[in-house]
Design a protein around this motif. Structure first.
Motif, PDB file in Angstrom:
ATOM      1  N   LEU A  49       0.932  -1.189  -0.129  1.00 37.22           N
ATOM      2  CA  LEU A  49      -0.073  -0.191   0.340  1.00 37.22           C
ATOM      3  C   LEU A  49       0.988   1.395   0.111  1.00 37.22           C
ATOM      4  O   LEU A  49       0.362   2.110  -1.099  1.00 37.22           O
ATOM      5  N   SER A  50       2.120   1.207   0.280  1.00 35.47           N
ATOM      6  CA  SER A  50       2.865   2.298   0.522  1.00 35.47           C
ATOM      7  C   SER A  50       4.382   2.273   0.549  1.00 35.47           C
ATOM      8  O   SER A  50       4.903   2.106   1.905  1.00 35.47           O
ATOM      9  N   GLU A  93       1.017  14.029   1.823  1.00 34.79           N
ATOM     10  CA  GLU A  93       0.862  13.608   0.777  1.00 34.79           C
ATOM     11  C   GLU A  93       0.696  11.782   0.962  1.00 34.79           C
ATOM     12  O   GLU A  93      -0.577  11.326   0.106  1.00 34.79           O
ATOM     13  N   LEU A  94       0.962  11.237   1.633  1.00 34.47           N
ATOM     14  CA  LEU A  94       1.391   9.845   1.874  1.00 34.47           C
ATOM     15  C   LEU A  94       1.042   9.367   3.139  1.00 34.47           C
ATOM     16  O   LEU A  94      -0.080   8.361   3.555  1.00 34.47           O
ATOM     17  N   ARG A 108      -2.502   5.654   6.180  1.00 37.06           N
ATOM     18  CA  ARG A 108      -3.201   4.985   6.897  1.00 37.06           C
ATOM     19  C   ARG A 108      -4.211   4.103   6.957  1.00 37.06           C
ATOM     20  O   ARG A 108      -4.833   3.159   7.532  1.00 37.06           O
ATOM     21  N   GLN A 109      -4.870   3.197   5.867  1.00 37.79           N
ATOM     22  CA  GLN A 109      -4.979   2.737   4.976  1.00 37.79           C
ATOM     23  C   GLN A 109      -4.220   1.208   5.654  1.00 37.79           C
ATOM     24  O   GLN A 109      -4.417   0.105   6.014  1.00 37.79           O
ATOM     25  N   ALA A 110      -3.069   1.700   5.154  1.00 34.20           N
ATOM     26  CA  ALA A 110      -2.233   0.507   5.789  1.00 34.20           C
ATOM     27  C   ALA A 110      -1.901   0.019   7.157  1.00 34.20           C
ATOM     28  O   ALA A 110      -2.117  -0.800   7.580  1.00 34.20           O
ATOM     29  N   GLU A 111      -1.631   1.173   8.148  1.00 34.45           N
ATOM     30  CA  GLU A 111      -2.236   0.854   9.353  1.00 34.45           C
ATOM     31  C   GLU A 111      -3.765   0.252   9.730  1.00 34.45           C
ATOM     32  O   GLU A 111      -3.936  -1.001  10.414  1.00 34.45           O
ATOM     33  N   ASP A 112      -4.763   0.562   9.191  1.00 36.77           N
ATOM     34  CA  ASP A 112      -6.003   0.093   9.118  1.00 36.77           C
ATOM     35  C   ASP A 112      -6.143  -1.768   8.572  1.00 36.77           C
ATOM     36  O   ASP A 112      -6.581  -2.274   9.409  1.00 36.77           O
ATOM     37  N   LEU A 113      -5.041  -1.740   7.553  1.00 37.87           N
ATOM     38  CA  LEU A 113      -5.408  -3.078   7.331  1.00 37.87           C
ATOM     39  C   LEU A 113      -3.880  -4.276   7.551  1.00 37.87           C
ATOM     40  O   LEU A 113      -4.356  -5.026   7.367  1.00 37.87           O
TER      41      LEU A 113
END
Length: 63
Positions: free
Chosen positions: A19-20, A42-43, A48-53
């Protein structure tokens, strides 16, 4: 924003690196490595998506 991880809890799923890739990588054992502990704004969404998943809930994003 500051990114931290608990590498001892990482299960090596690799979602963060996918994701990142600017912020996360994996070592030879598949364990998360933070490349940028203070990534650019900008990242934020990808981090945040990486944290959530993260299945092990090892990534923490502090604002």
């Amino acid at each position: 924003m500051r990114v931290t991880t608990e590498t001892d809890r990482c299960v090596g799923a690799g979602q963060c690196a996918l994701l990142s890739p600017e912020v996360f990588d994996q070592d030879d054992d598949g364990i998360v490595v933070v490349l940028q502990p203070e990534p650019a704004e900008e990242l934020r969404e990808d981090v945040r998506q990486a944290e959530d998943l993260c299945p092990a809930r090892t990534i923490r994003v502090l604002d």
